[in-house]
Design an enzyme around this catalytic site. Structure first.
Site, mmCIF file in Angstrom:
data_model
loop_
_atom_site.group_PDB
_atom_site.id
_atom_site.type_symbol
_atom_site.label_atom_id
_atom_site.label_comp_id
_atom_site.label_asym_id
_atom_site.label_seq_id
_atom_site.Cartn_x
_atom_site.Cartn_y
_atom_site.Cartn_z
ATOM 1 N N SER A 294 0.825 -1.205 0.000
ATOM 2 C CA SER A 294 0.000 0.000 0.000
ATOM 3 C C SER A 294 0.856 1.251 0.000
ATOM 4 O O SER A 294 1.941 1.275 0.570
ATOM 5 C CB SER A 294 -0.902 0.021 1.234
ATOM 6 O OG SER A 294 -1.582 1.262 1.275
ATOM 7 N N LYS A 349 -4.621 -6.670 3.369
ATOM 8 C CA LYS A 349 -4.571 -5.553 2.404
ATOM 9 C C LYS A 349 -5.978 -5.240 1.912
ATOM 10 O O LYS A 349 -6.351 -4.078 1.729
ATOM 11 C CB LYS A 349 -3.644 -5.884 1.229
ATOM 12 C CG LYS A 349 -3.652 -4.821 0.124
ATOM 13 C CD LYS A 349 -3.093 -3.497 0.598
ATOM 14 C CE LYS A 349 -3.435 -2.245 -0.133
ATOM 15 N NZ LYS A 349 -3.691 -2.143 -1.494
ATOM 16 N N HIS A 352 -7.654 -3.424 4.625
ATOM 17 C CA HIS A 352 -7.042 -2.077 4.598
ATOM 18 C C HIS A 352 -7.817 -1.205 3.605
ATOM 19 O O HIS A 352 -8.196 -0.073 3.884
ATOM 20 C CB HIS A 352 -5.572 -2.194 4.195
ATOM 21 C CG HIS A 352 -4.914 -0.906 3.783
ATOM 22 N ND1 HIS A 352 -5.180 -0.290 2.584
ATOM 23 C CD2 HIS A 352 -4.008 -0.107 4.404
ATOM 24 C CE1 HIS A 352 -4.483 0.831 2.483
ATOM 25 N NE2 HIS A 352 -3.752 0.962 3.584
ATOM 26 N N ASN A 353 -8.064 -1.751 2.429
ATOM 27 C CA ASN A 353 -8.768 -0.973 1.408
ATOM 28 C C ASN A 353 -10.216 -0.717 1.801
ATOM 29 O O ASN A 353 -10.760 0.342 1.496
ATOM 30 C CB ASN A 353 -8.696 -1.689 0.052
ATOM 31 C CG ASN A 353 -7.342 -1.499 -0.609
ATOM 32 O OD1 ASN A 353 -6.359 -1.204 0.065
ATOM 33 N ND2 ASN A 353 -7.273 -1.673 -1.905
ATOM 34 N N GLU A 356 -10.054 2.016 4.055
ATOM 35 C CA GLU A 356 -9.721 3.173 3.201
ATOM 36 C C GLU A 356 -10.983 3.744 2.531
ATOM 37 O O GLU A 356 -11.202 4.963 2.529
ATOM 38 C CB GLU A 356 -8.720 2.698 2.141
ATOM 39 C CG GLU A 356 -8.350 3.680 1.057
ATOM 40 C CD GLU A 356 -7.440 3.011 -0.007
ATOM 41 O OE1 GLU A 356 -6.332 2.565 0.341
ATOM 42 O OE2 GLU A 356 -7.858 2.931 -1.181
HETATM 43 C C1 6PG Z 1 -3.148 1.475 -1.560
HETATM 44 C C2 6PG Z 1 -4.418 1.648 -2.310
HETATM 45 C C3 6PG Z 1 -4.271 1.059 -3.663
HETATM 46 C C4 6PG Z 1 -5.335 1.570 -4.593
HETATM 47 C C5 6PG Z 1 -6.599 0.808 -4.469
HETATM 48 C C6 6PG Z 1 -7.812 1.655 -4.535
HETATM 49 O O1 6PG Z 1 -3.235 0.958 -0.467
HETATM 50 O O2 6PG Z 1 -2.102 1.887 -2.058
HETATM 51 O O3 6PG Z 1 -5.456 1.017 -1.652
HETATM 52 O O4 6PG Z 1 -4.187 -0.319 -3.532
HETATM 53 O O5 6PG Z 1 -5.557 2.892 -4.409
HETATM 54 O O6 6PG Z 1 -6.557 -0.074 -5.545
HETATM 55 O O7 6PG Z 1 -8.780 0.942 -5.138
HETATM 56 P P1 6PG Z 1 -10.076 1.503 -5.759
HETATM 57 O O8 6PG Z 1 -9.732 1.817 -7.181
HETATM 58 O O9 6PG Z 1 -11.004 0.355 -5.621
HETATM 59 O O10 6PG Z 1 -10.495 2.729 -5.029
#
Ligand code: 6PG
Length: 627
Positions: A294, A349, A352-353, A356
């Site tokens: 990430s 991960k 995590h997303n 996010e």
């Molecule tokens: C990270 C982000 C990265 C990316 C995701 C977002 O941790 O660096 O999460 O992995 O930004 O793919 O995904 P979306 O396109 O689904 O928002």
């Protein structure tokens, strides 16, 4: 043991030229295979007849004996067509370190070149038969004869003598940044980019040429050359799109790898795919490490957060590399550590997303509420920037302030951006996993569904016209919003970590929540002060966040603000999915008696599903139709 280098290919590709030049550059003696034919073979060839396998057997054995003798002394470079796999097996029998260098050219080019060489013209029909016999070698170093002899021999010398420490496949945005990060940290790397069309040829070479830090790096368009250029056990990181592309690359790599080599998947792969790959490769004595990465482009370059799982034995080999290129926590320790077995790294991960998504949506809702109060983006930035100096600080808060200040001419850029959010699937997977495990990660799923709602732009425009609900100015002060935001974030993190905890129990991963929080304190997208505080609170107590004393005290004193913000949103008809859901979840979780007794009764009524009672043990069914 010294290297045995066999220069192979059909007649006329220039084996002798390359062999002689290579010998000059390396000091390794050169032998022309043709000189080792027995008299009978020489006569047969002179009469224009092609040799058969039987004729070649003794000759190949003689060359093999030569290789065995020379591997103990100074090594040998041998020119030999070695057209069939079985010939190559004879040649390399009991030879420890054999490199086949395959010179490749097309029929027309070779014929043209042969015509120009005095006394060396071969009838086209014999050349055709050589092409027919040729079984393309899988593991050989392969070079096109359109390259100059200098270029070919330079590359052979580099690959054979200067092996790199780490390989990287896939030079998209993240792959490029990670390659630079590895090189900036002094690691020698090999880079490869798969090309499906001509436009993508030389991507790796051009990229290498862009940065002086790649002085000792090697760039390839050929996968076998790439693999051969890496020290064993090979450490090869894949930075390709999740899904089928990962499987394709693995299948291409497998015949080129040796026991104990390590493949690392640094993409956003689904954790179940990672588990399947760990098991599949384990059977082939190849280690597979699924590593969540990430930090986006910038993080990958300057230090991402890395979440590796799978083979622990392999992780020990990788640790010096991954922990060096990772971001560092406040104590200077790398934001990377072995997460657990099979797909657990990609699982965390994924969550995590999910966290996010909800962190982003909460900030979008903060922005929306303030925008509804008719504040300009700049004023909103001024109002929330002070939060960055408090325990509310996070990377996502900081970038939101910057976004709000960005102008395009006289206008705010944010006002020009379409209100439709895409996604690449990880928030969806988190929601599906939460549903499968029975964990109400509702703030995360609300954030996902808010993105989905946003995509219905046309429908929203039409419905806005149909219903014409009055939008009024939401009534609240900035401190109330700040407090509500504080509570909603705690609930989001509580749900995310509870999901990880449940998955850990279900799969017997034995995950360490404090360590997960630690590797998320820097480098990753959800790094924040709150994450810092979780590192310690999970060490003190393994209880879920809502049970921890700090959370209890904070939520008790701030919950009223969450309620007031939700009220303001309801009053003003402002959609606020994540704040609303955080409040609903909190209210549900602190309610001793929910309405689920009614659900139990309904299920039993229409489906005889039975129910449990509060006053007696056991399972009960009522005949609801008897009065
Ligand atoms: C990270 C982000 C990265 C990316 C995701 C977002 O941790 O660096 O999460 O992995 O930004 O793919 O995904 P979306 O396109 O689904 O928002």
């Amino acid at each position: 043991m010294k290297n045995i280098i066999i220069i192979m290919g059909v007649s006329g590709v220039g084996k002798t030229t390359i062999g002689t030049l290579l010998s000059k550059k390396t000091g390794i003696p050169f032998f022309d295979g043709d000189d080792f034919h027995p008299e009978a073979n020489k006569q047969k060839m002179a009469s224009g007849e092609a040799l058969n396998d039987h004729d070649r057997q003794g000759w190949l054995e003689a060359l093999n004996a030569l290789a065995i003798r020379h591997q103990k002394s100074e090594g040998a470079i041998i020119a030999c067509s070695a057209l069939k796999e079985n010939y190559r097996q004879i040649l390399s029998r009991e030879v420890r370190s054999t490199y086949f260098v395959h010179l490749k050219g097309d029929f027309e080019l070779i014929t043209e070149r042969m015509k120009q060489r005095k006394g060396h013209f071969m009838p086209p029909v014999l050349l055709i038969s050589q092409f027919d016999t040729l079984e393309n070698p899988i593991k050989a170093l392969t070079f096109s004869i359109t390259m100059t002899p200098e270029e070919i021999t330079d590359q052979v010398v580099r690959i054979v003598n200067h092996k790199t420490e780490f390989g990287l496949i896939g030079l998209g945005v993240m792959g490029k940044s990670l390659s630079r990060n590895l090189a900036n940290n002094g690691f020698t790397i090999s880079m490869y980019n798969r090309h499906v069309d001509e436009k993508e040829v030389n991507v790796a070479k051009n990229f290498k040429a862009e940065f002086p830090v790649f002085k000792n790096a090697m760039a390839f368009d050929d996968l076998a050359n790439f693999v051969t250029s890496i020290q064993r056990p090979r450490k090869i990181m894949l930075m390709v799109n999740a899904g089928k592309p990962v499987d394709y690359v693995i299948e291409d790599l497998l015949p080129l790898l040796d026991r104990g080599d390590i493949i690392i998947d640094g993409g956003n792969s689904h954790f179940e795919d990672t588990k399947r790959r760990v098991d599949h490769l384990n059977k082939k004595a190849i280690h597979f490490v699924g590593a969540g990465v990430s930090g986006g482009e910038e993080g990958a370059l300057k230090g991402p957060s890395i979440m590796p799982s799978g083979s622990e034995e392999a992780y020990k080999v990788l640790a010096p590399y991954l922990e060096t290129i990772a971001a560092t926590d406040k104590n200077g320790k790398g934001c990377c550590s072995y997460v657990g077995p099979d797909g657990s790294g990609h699982y965390i991960k994924m969550v995590h997303n999910g966290i996010e998504y909800a962190e982003m949506q909460l900030l979008a809702e903060v922005y929306q509420l303030l925008r509804m109060q008719e504040k300009t983006p700049f004023e909103i930035a001024d109002l929330i920037e002070p939060w960055t100096k408090t325990a509310l600080n996070s990377f996502l808060l900081e970038i939101t302030v910057n976004i709000l200040r960005k102008k395009e001419g006289k206008d705010w850029l944010i006002d020009k951006i379409l209100d439709q959010a895409g996604n690449k699937g990880t928030g969806n997977w988190t929601t599906v996993s939460a549903a499968n495990l029975g964990i109400p990660a509702t703030v995360i799923s609300s954030a996902l569904f808010a993105r989905y709602v946003s995509t219905f732009k046309e429908a929203r425009i039409e419905l806005a016209g149909l219903y014409q609900f009055e939008k009024t100015i939401p009534q609240f002060d900035i401190n109330t919003l700040k407090e509500a935001y504080t509570v909603a974030r705690i609930i989001n993190h509580h749900q995310g970590f509870s999901l990880i905890n449940e998955a850990s129990k279900k799969h017997a991963w034995n995950l360490n929540l404090s360590e997960i929080a630690r590797i998320w304190t820097n480098g990753c997208i959800i790094r924040s002060e709150l994450m810092e505080s979780l590192v310690d609170s999970f060490t003190i107590s393994e209880k879920e966040i809502l049970f921890q004393p700090t959370a209890v005290n904070q939520i008790k004193s701030l919950k009223k603000s969450l309620k007031n913000i939700v009220l303001a949103s309801v009053e003003s008809n402002t959609p606020l999915p994540c704040f609303n859901e955080a409040l609903t979840y909190l209210n549900s979780m602190v309610t001793k008696n929910l309405s689920a007794n009614m659900i139990q009764a309904q299920r039993d009524y229409f489906g005889a599903h039975t129910y449990k009672r509060i006053d007696q043990e056991g399972t009960f069914h009522t005949d609801w139709f008897v009065k």
